[in-house]
Design a protein around this motif. Structure first.
Motif, PDB file in Angstrom:
ATOM      1  N   TYR A 255     -12.699  -5.543   1.156  1.00 54.31           N
ATOM      2  CA  TYR A 255     -14.139  -5.685   0.985  1.00 54.31           C
ATOM      3  C   TYR A 255     -14.509  -6.747  -0.059  1.00 54.31           C
ATOM      4  O   TYR A 255     -15.683  -7.098  -0.194  1.00 54.31           O
ATOM      5  CB  TYR A 255     -14.757  -4.346   0.578  1.00 54.31           C
TER       6      TYR A 255
ATOM      7  N   ASP B 197      -5.314  -1.550   5.458  1.00 60.00           N
ATOM      8  CA  ASP B 197      -6.196  -1.948   4.364  1.00 60.00           C
ATOM      9  C   ASP B 197      -7.459  -2.583   4.929  1.00 60.00           C
ATOM     10  O   ASP B 197      -7.377  -3.498   5.766  1.00 60.00           O
ATOM     11  CB  ASP B 197      -5.521  -2.985   3.455  1.00 60.00           C
TER      12      ASP B 197
ATOM     13  N   GLU C  13      -4.505   0.846  -8.786  1.00 60.00           N
ATOM     14  CA  GLU C  13      -4.722   1.513  -7.507  1.00 60.00           C
ATOM     15  C   GLU C  13      -4.579   3.015  -7.718  1.00 60.00           C
ATOM     16  O   GLU C  13      -3.789   3.465  -8.553  1.00 60.00           O
ATOM     17  CB  GLU C  13      -3.711   1.056  -6.458  1.00 60.00           C
TER      18      GLU C  13
ATOM     19  N   LEU D 238      -5.709   8.460   1.563  1.00 58.53           N
ATOM     20  CA  LEU D 238      -6.510   7.289   1.223  1.00 58.53           C
ATOM     21  C   LEU D 238      -6.010   6.678  -0.077  1.00 58.53           C
ATOM     22  O   LEU D 238      -5.465   7.378  -0.934  1.00 58.53           O
ATOM     23  CB  LEU D 238      -7.987   7.668   1.076  1.00 58.53           C
ATOM     24  N   ASN D 239      -6.206   5.370  -0.210  1.00 56.44           N
ATOM     25  CA  ASN D 239      -5.853   4.666  -1.432  1.00 56.44           C
ATOM     26  C   ASN D 239      -6.930   3.627  -1.717  1.00 56.44           C
ATOM     27  O   ASN D 239      -7.504   3.032  -0.797  1.00 56.44           O
ATOM     28  CB  ASN D 239      -4.490   3.980  -1.291  1.00 56.44           C
ATOM     29  N   TYR D 240      -7.216   3.422  -2.994  1.00 56.47           N
ATOM     30  CA  TYR D 240      -8.236   2.449  -3.396  1.00 56.47           C
ATOM     31  C   TYR D 240      -7.620   1.432  -4.349  1.00 56.47           C
ATOM     32  O   TYR D 240      -7.067   1.807  -5.386  1.00 56.47           O
ATOM     33  CB  TYR D 240      -9.405   3.154  -4.086  1.00 56.47           C
TER      34      TYR D 240
ATOM     35  N   THR E 184       0.829  -1.202   0.000  1.00 55.86           N
ATOM     36  CA  THR E 184       0.000   0.000   0.000  1.00 55.86           C
ATOM     37  C   THR E 184       0.865   1.254   0.000  1.00 55.86           C
ATOM     38  O   THR E 184       0.496   2.276  -0.591  1.00 55.86           O
ATOM     39  CB  THR E 184      -0.944  -0.016   1.213  1.00 55.86           C
TER      40      THR E 184
ATOM     41  N   GLY F 161      -4.910   6.927  -5.300  1.00 50.93           N
ATOM     42  CA  GLY F 161      -5.157   7.551  -4.008  1.00 50.93           C
ATOM     43  C   GLY F 161      -4.563   8.938  -3.955  1.00 50.93           C
ATOM     44  O   GLY F 161      -4.148   9.506  -4.979  1.00 50.93           O
TER      45      GLY F 161
ATOM     46  N   VAL G 246      -9.874  -0.752   0.428  1.00 55.07           N
ATOM     47  CA  VAL G 246      -9.741   0.683   0.671  1.00 55.07           C
ATOM     48  C   VAL G 246      -8.713   0.843   1.785  1.00 55.07           C
ATOM     49  O   VAL G 246      -8.771   0.129   2.804  1.00 55.07           O
ATOM     50  CB  VAL G 246     -11.078   1.316   1.071  1.00 55.07           C
ATOM     51  N   SER G 247      -7.781   1.775   1.616  1.00 55.05           N
ATOM     52  CA  SER G 247      -6.655   1.880   2.546  1.00 55.05           C
ATOM     53  C   SER G 247      -6.527   3.286   3.113  1.00 55.05           C
ATOM     54  O   SER G 247      -6.848   4.274   2.454  1.00 55.05           O
ATOM     55  CB  SER G 247      -5.341   1.504   1.845  1.00 55.05           C
TER      56      SER G 247
END
Length: 317
Positions: free
Chosen positions: A280, A277, A234, A249-251, A28, A236, A257-258
């Motif tokens: 989901y 992290d 990814e 935030l990072n996706y 991440t 963010g 979702v981080s």
């Protein structure tokens, strides 16, 4: 810079449902782990940089029959600018315990040749080293115990491994493209009929610096990983305050979702960061959280008669 954002959004938006590549461990804190992703980042910071990352993926995961099994990864890296060589040198060591008695270890040396065009610096890098695969059959549950493709006991095999990349740095943005496992080393693990190929992985990375105020910066960032069959994008953003503290935030597409946070100490020489992290997707086969910690320490670049120039931390992660 606007074109960079447009290309990023298009790549992420057009990606279909994907399966993340697990040939290489994922991080991440990828914006702080450039040397693992791209050898062209070697020495790019104009500082001697020593970094370590510890990642525990799917913390608390337990297999149906056996305890444990969650991937645990450690990376130790160092990058040194070498003006006498026209660029920089780097090294990283990885220990990746992927569960089920399987472990990947690697060591890579890298060199990057740097060119300057106005405010831009372009680097071309190559890396070479060894990749070690270890399998412990005591942790296997084979359908056919007499299958000759299943090794007995603990087996280990080492093969040469190579990579390459290109990296563009500007005070306002970065863009990189790299590939790992160019030679696609093959591992038989002492079995006559089984082959396990380490396929090529490709990485596209980028970041953009947006100055909101004198003390606040926003850095959109992205990474796209692919083996040309599957794609794992990814994206963010980090918010940095006073060049010392950050959060963001990072996706990760179809996965997690981080949240990221960190700060600097000792006059910006020491960085400490954490990433959380929340998974989901596929939660029936995974634990819901992953955790990652990184630490880095910067030293002045080696000097050869002249004082080194160190970029302001405002423009560097």
């Amino acid at each position: 810079m606007r074109s960079l954002l447009i290309v990023t959004l298009l790549l992420v938006a057009t990606a279909t449902k994907t399966v993340a590549q697990q040939t290489d461990p994922q991080f991440t804190n990828y914006i702080f782990n450039g040397l693992f992703i791209n050898p062209a980042t070697s020495g790019m910071d104009n500082q001697t940089q020593i970094s370590a990352i510890y990642r525990h993926q799917y913390l608390g995961y337990a297999g149906t029959f056996d305890p444990g099994g969650a991937p645990v990864t450690q990376v130790l890296s160092a990058s040194v600018p070498m003006k006498a060589l026209g660029g920089g040198l780097g090294i990283y060591i990885v220990n990746d315990q992927i569960g089920g008695g399987n472990t990947n270890r690697e060591v890579q040396l890298s060199y990057a040749y740097q060119m300057t065009f106005g405010n831009n610096r372009l680097a071309i890098g190559v890396s070479g080293g060894l990749h070690n695969k270890i399998a412990d059959s005591e942790n296997y549950r084979p359908r056919d115990p007499n299958d000759p493709a299943i090794p007995s006991g603990v087996v280990s095999q080492i093969q040469p491994d190579f990579g390459a990349g290109i990296y563009l740095y500007n005070p306002g943005f970065t863009l990189g493209l790299s590939t790992k496992h160019i030679n696609q080393p093959t591992f038989g693990l002492e079995t006559p009929s089984a082959t396990n190929e380490l396929g090529r992985n490709y990485y596209l990375t980028g970041s953009l610096l947006v100055g909101v105020s004198y003390t606040v910066d926003i850095t959109p960032m992205f990474i796209i990983k692919s083996d040309l069959t599957t794609v794992s994008p990814e994206a963010g953003a980090l918010v940095t305050y006073a060049n010392k503290y950050w959060g963001g935030l990072n996706y990760r597409w179809d996965d997690a979702v981080s949240f990221l946070a960190g700060g600097t100490l000792l006059n910006n020489s020491l960085k400490i960061g954490y990433a959380f992290d929340y998974i989901y997707s596929g939660i029936g086969a995974k634990a819901p959280t992953s955790h990652e910690v990184f630490v880095s320490y910067a030293l002045p670049a080696p000097r050869a008669g002249k004082k080194s120039i160190i970029r302001t931390p405002r423009y560097r992660f």
